[in-house]
Design a protein around this motif. Structure first.
Motif, PDB file in Angstrom:
ATOM      1  N   TYR A  28      38.088  39.742  27.256  1.00 11.60           N
ATOM      2  CA  TYR A  28      37.427  39.670  28.720  1.00 11.60           C
ATOM      3  C   TYR A  28      38.640  39.103  29.542  1.00 11.60           C
ATOM      4  N   TRP A  29      38.540  39.284  30.528  1.00  9.38           N
ATOM      5  CA  TRP A  29      39.578  38.990  31.569  1.00  9.38           C
ATOM      6  C   TRP A  29      39.725  37.379  31.709  1.00  9.38           C
ATOM      7  N   ASN A  54      35.609  34.889  38.274  1.00 11.08           N
ATOM      8  CA  ASN A  54      36.232  35.640  39.383  1.00 11.08           C
ATOM      9  C   ASN A  54      36.896  37.000  38.973  1.00 11.08           C
ATOM     10  N   GLY A  55      36.457  37.348  37.759  1.00  8.96           N
ATOM     11  CA  GLY A  55      37.080  38.666  37.356  1.00  8.96           C
ATOM     12  C   GLY A  55      36.037  39.859  37.673  1.00  8.96           C
ATOM     13  N   ALA A  56      36.259  41.177  37.127  1.00 12.71           N
ATOM     14  CA  ALA A  56      35.335  42.295  37.307  1.00 12.71           C
ATOM     15  C   ALA A  56      33.954  42.073  36.766  1.00 12.71           C
ATOM     16  N   ASP A  57      33.049  42.319  37.766  1.00 13.03           N
ATOM     17  CA  ASP A  57      31.455  42.544  37.417  1.00 13.03           C
ATOM     18  C   ASP A  57      30.997  42.880  35.871  1.00 13.03           C
ATOM     19  N   THR A  58      31.905  43.853  35.631  1.00 12.58           N
ATOM     20  CA  THR A  58      31.743  44.443  34.214  1.00 12.58           C
ATOM     21  C   THR A  58      32.168  43.833  33.160  1.00 12.58           C
ATOM     22  N   ASP A  59      33.068  42.910  33.190  1.00 14.48           N
ATOM     23  CA  ASP A  59      33.430  42.083  32.161  1.00 14.48           C
ATOM     24  C   ASP A  59      32.543  40.760  32.108  1.00 14.48           C
ATOM     25  N   PHE A  60      31.931  40.550  33.323  1.00 14.68           N
ATOM     26  CA  PHE A  60      30.934  39.362  33.168  1.00 14.68           C
ATOM     27  C   PHE A  60      29.579  39.537  32.862  1.00 14.68           C
TER      28      PHE A  60
END
Length: 108
Positions: A28-29, A54-60
């Motif tokens: 994950y970021w 506050n990273g990418a939505d796909t990672d979340f």
């Protein structure tokens, strides 16, 4: 005589190799700011909310899926928040810390 002994008799020169265990952690970021893990009651039911990513939505979304499958519970991803059914703050915080996140517990 078990199967391993029979195989050794048939193939004396063969040395069995140990199967490789993939040690792949989900990537994950990671961010500098801590994730906020809080507890609320919605319509009388306990829920755990994780926010502050506050990273990418796909990672979340991937993180949400991994948490839900780890705990075997339902949940959703809405408005940049992960909503998990039930009070699992301790287990979620332990999982997040093991994946390199810093976590802040809010409420209760």
């Amino acid at each position: 005589m078990d199967l391993q002994d029979q195989l050794r008799n048939l193939f004396p020169d063969h040395t069995p190799e140990e199967p490789e265990k993939p040690d792949v952690k989900p990537s994950y970021w990671l961010q500098d700011d801590p994730l906020i893990c809080k507890y609320e009651k919605r319509k009388g039911k306990p829920v755990t909310i994780i926010e502050g990513y506050n990273g990418a939505d796909t990672d979340f979304k991937k993180l949400a899926k991994d948490i839900k499958s780890l705990l075997s519970v339902g949940g959703s991803f809405k408005n940049d928040k992960i909503i998990i059914q039930g009070d699992y703050r301790d287990k979620i915080m332990e999982f997040l810390k093991s994946n390199g996140f810093s976590v802040k517990r809010v409420g209760g």
